[in-house]
Design an enzyme around this catalytic site. Structure first.
Site, PDB file in Angstrom:
ATOM      1  N   ARG A   1      -7.112  10.243  14.693  1.00 45.88           N
ATOM      2  CA  ARG A   1      -6.503  11.120  15.679  1.00 45.88           C
ATOM      3  C   ARG A   1      -6.800  12.598  15.406  1.00 45.88           C
ATOM      4  NH1 ARG A   1      -1.969   9.245  19.042  1.00 45.88           N
ATOM      5  NH2 ARG A   1      -2.431   7.125  18.423  1.00 45.88           N
TER       6      ARG A   1
ATOM      7  N   GLU B   1       0.852  -1.215   0.000  1.00 46.11           N
ATOM      8  CA  GLU B   1       0.000   0.000   0.000  1.00 46.11           C
ATOM      9  C   GLU B   1       0.883   1.258   0.000  1.00 46.11           C
ATOM     10  OE1 GLU B   1      -2.787   1.619   3.199  1.00 46.11           O
ATOM     11  OE2 GLU B   1      -4.152   0.343   2.074  1.00 46.11           O
TER      12      GLU B   1
HETATM   13  C1  UD1 Z   1      -3.787   3.177  14.923  1.00 46.73           C
HETATM   14  C2  UD1 Z   1      -2.978   3.845  13.800  1.00 46.73           C
HETATM   15  C3  UD1 Z   1      -3.893   4.376  12.715  1.00 46.73           C
HETATM   16  C4  UD1 Z   1      -4.831   3.291  12.221  1.00 46.73           C
HETATM   17  C5  UD1 Z   1      -5.564   2.682  13.391  1.00 46.73           C
HETATM   18  C6  UD1 Z   1      -6.405   1.520  12.924  1.00 46.73           C
HETATM   19  C7  UD1 Z   1      -0.891   4.957  14.440  1.00 46.73           C
HETATM   20  C8  UD1 Z   1      -0.265   6.214  14.902  1.00 46.73           C
HETATM   21  N1  UD1 Z   1      -2.228   4.978  14.331  1.00 46.73           N
HETATM   22  O1  UD1 Z   1      -4.557   4.176  15.564  1.00 46.73           O
HETATM   23  O2  UD1 Z   1      -3.110   4.819  11.621  1.00 46.73           O
HETATM   24  O3  UD1 Z   1      -5.768   3.863  11.328  1.00 46.73           O
HETATM   25  O4  UD1 Z   1      -4.611   2.184  14.351  1.00 46.73           O
HETATM   26  O5  UD1 Z   1      -7.424   1.220  13.813  1.00 46.73           O
HETATM   27  O6  UD1 Z   1      -0.215   3.981  14.192  1.00 46.73           O
HETATM   28  N2  UD1 Z   1      -6.442   0.130  22.075  1.00 46.73           N
HETATM   29  C9  UD1 Z   1      -6.807  -0.970  22.836  1.00 46.73           C
HETATM   30  N3  UD1 Z   1      -6.941  -2.176  22.197  1.00 46.73           N
HETATM   31  C10 UD1 Z   1      -6.758  -2.342  20.875  1.00 46.73           C
HETATM   32  C11 UD1 Z   1      -6.398  -1.217  20.110  1.00 46.73           C
HETATM   33  C12 UD1 Z   1      -6.227  -0.001  20.719  1.00 46.73           C
HETATM   34  O7  UD1 Z   1      -7.014  -0.878  24.025  1.00 46.73           O
HETATM   35  O8  UD1 Z   1      -6.902  -3.452  20.377  1.00 46.73           O
HETATM   36  C13 UD1 Z   1      -6.305   1.440  22.732  1.00 46.73           C
HETATM   37  C14 UD1 Z   1      -5.091   1.522  23.658  1.00 46.73           C
HETATM   38  O9  UD1 Z   1      -5.398   2.332  24.755  1.00 46.73           O
HETATM   39  C15 UD1 Z   1      -4.058   2.219  22.764  1.00 46.73           C
HETATM   40  C16 UD1 Z   1      -4.956   3.190  22.023  1.00 46.73           C
HETATM   41  O10 UD1 Z   1      -6.151   2.459  21.752  1.00 46.73           O
HETATM   42  O11 UD1 Z   1      -3.034   2.846  23.506  1.00 46.73           O
HETATM   43  C17 UD1 Z   1      -4.384   3.783  20.772  1.00 46.73           C
HETATM   44  O12 UD1 Z   1      -3.852   2.789  19.912  1.00 46.73           O
HETATM   45  P1  UD1 Z   1      -2.826   3.223  18.733  1.00 46.73           P
HETATM   46  O13 UD1 Z   1      -2.469   2.028  17.939  1.00 46.73           O
HETATM   47  O14 UD1 Z   1      -1.715   4.015  19.329  1.00 46.73           O
HETATM   48  O15 UD1 Z   1      -3.675   4.238  17.869  1.00 46.73           O
HETATM   49  P2  UD1 Z   1      -5.025   4.059  17.075  1.00 46.73           P
HETATM   50  O16 UD1 Z   1      -5.849   5.256  17.330  1.00 46.73           O
HETATM   51  O17 UD1 Z   1      -5.623   2.724  17.347  1.00 46.73           O
END
Ligand code: UD1
Ligand code: UDP
Length: 367
Positions: free
Chosen positions: A208, A120
């Protein structure tokens, strides 16, 4: 001949969905040894996808922390990836998309001089802050990539315009269409208790750059739509990100005709897309899948790196202001001609055979 090892990293839900067909194709290849590395940037949402596709990671970094920060996550990933690469010494690494997992994988691969395939590749909005931080992640990943697997000709053209060597850029289609075909063929059910007499509005939110005021304005528009259309039911599988969860639960918890649920597993979500009248989403993947299912998507963002579907007229970028979002949705609900114009089955993102093309290129260059 010893088999060449290809290490595939997956961190979040969309990466696992889009890498699943590639992993399957690599596993079927007699000359390549596929090793799956889960960073587990997402925990529950990654495991959900891996279970659907029957993938067991060979290595699991279990990196996720609740409320993780971008710098904290990136730092922890780099340290752990360096250890893994030292132990595994793969002939090539594949990463998909634009998450923090991809940025860290690309950097770690570069530091260890291991060639990277970027699945991608070539998506751009041209605004480094939007989507944040994904646009930066993919721009940096491109600099560190040996094989750019572009989903569309437009994405390939952007890479060529940025000066990447033509023989490093290949149009493969998006692997999400491979995954979608696989799951849609099972005619999946949503597993939800839907009212068959009502039209289904399917919503996902997680970006975000929408946190705070934009998310509140989007919720205002959804509230108005639900109030104005008693024949509508809304399904909103709530992303685990706490910035989304708190807001959405406070707004819609207990609301009439609204089903707030945990993230649906991929089969159930494909079932929900297939059953939906209208989809409203800030997701990247949904913009690619819904047109292939003939479902209109209103994209709840200010920019998109997926203009192909907008140009084809099957998705529409409606921004994050309440009234334009509400008006665009209401038009589609009221005007059959406007609806029919968007509800065309088009697949600008591929033919479902992307994974095979990627593996063929790796075979050509590694064996
Ligand atoms: C991430 C990606 C985004 C993508 C999205 C897909 C980055 C910066 N962002 O965003 O590009 O579109 O994933 O969904 O890489 N959490 C859980 N369990 C999970 C998943 C997330 O508890 O299974 C919570 C946790 O508190 C974690 C927070 O969500 O710290 C944020 O997760 P993170 O991967 O940092 O960012 P996303 O907003 O999920
Ligand atoms: N998806 C899913 N369950 C859900 C919501 C979405 O399986 O409850 C799938 C969707 O079909 C798409 C992918 O998740 O393939 C998109 O992930 P997300 O929106 O989290 O990330 P993005 O694509 O924006 O990076």
């Amino acid at each position: 001949m010893t088999r060449k090892t290809v290490l595939v990293t997956v961190g979040t839900r969309p990466e696992a969905i889009k890498m699943a067909p590639v992993i399957r194709a690599l596993q079927a290849d007699p000359d390549l040894d596929c090793r799956v590395l889960a960073t587990a940037q997402h925990r529950q949402m990654l495991d959900q996808v891996l279970a659907v596709f029957g993938i067991t990671p060979d290595i699991d970094l279990d990196i996720m922390q609740p409320g993780q920060t971008l710098s904290g996550l990136t730092g922890r990933l780099l340290i752990r990836l360096e250890e893994v690469l030292a132990a595994e010494r793969p002939a090539a690494i594949l990463a998909q998309g634009d998450t923090t997992t991809v940025l860290a994988t690309a950097l770690a691969a570069f530091y260890d001089r291991i060639p990277l395939g970027h699945v991608e590749a070539g998506l751009r909005t041209g605004d480094i802050t939007n989507p944040f931080p994904e646009e930066m992640n993919r721009v940096v990943a491109s600099h560190l990539t040996r094989w750019h697997f572009a989903p569309t000709q437009l994405a390939a053209d952007r890479l060529l315009a940025e000066g990447y060597a033509p023989d490093s850029v290949q149009v493969t289609g998006n692997t999400v269409i491979d995954a979608l075909h696989h799951v849609a063929a099972m005619n999946p059910d949503t597993g939800l208790d839907l009212d068959p007499g009502k039209r289904l509005l399917l919503v996902t939110l997680h970006r975000r750059e929408n946190f705070g005021a934009p998310l509140a304005r989007i919720c205002d528009a959804l509230e108005r739509l639900m109030a104005d259309n008693p024949d509508l039911q809304m399904v909103l599988p709530v992303h685990h990100n706490p910035n989304v969860r708190g807001v959405v639960n406070a707004r819609f918890g207990g609301a009439d005709r609204v089903i707030l649920c945990e993230p649906l597993d991929y089969t159930a979500f494909v079932g929900a897309m297939s059953r939906a009248t209208l989809i409203m989403s800030d997701s990247g993947g949904v913009q690619e899948e819904a047109p292939a299912l003939g479902k209109p998507v209103l994209v709840l963002r200010e920019t998109t790196e997926r203009p192909e579907a907008v140009t084809a007229g099957v998705t529409r970028l409606v921004g994050t202001q309440t009234e334009p979002i509400r008006a665009a949705a209401q038009e589609l609900l009221d005007d059959p001609a406007a609806y029919a114009a968007m509800a065309r089955r088009e697949s600008p993102y591929g033919d479902g055979k992307a994974a095979g093309r990627i593996v063929q290129t790796l075979r050509r260059d590694l064996l």
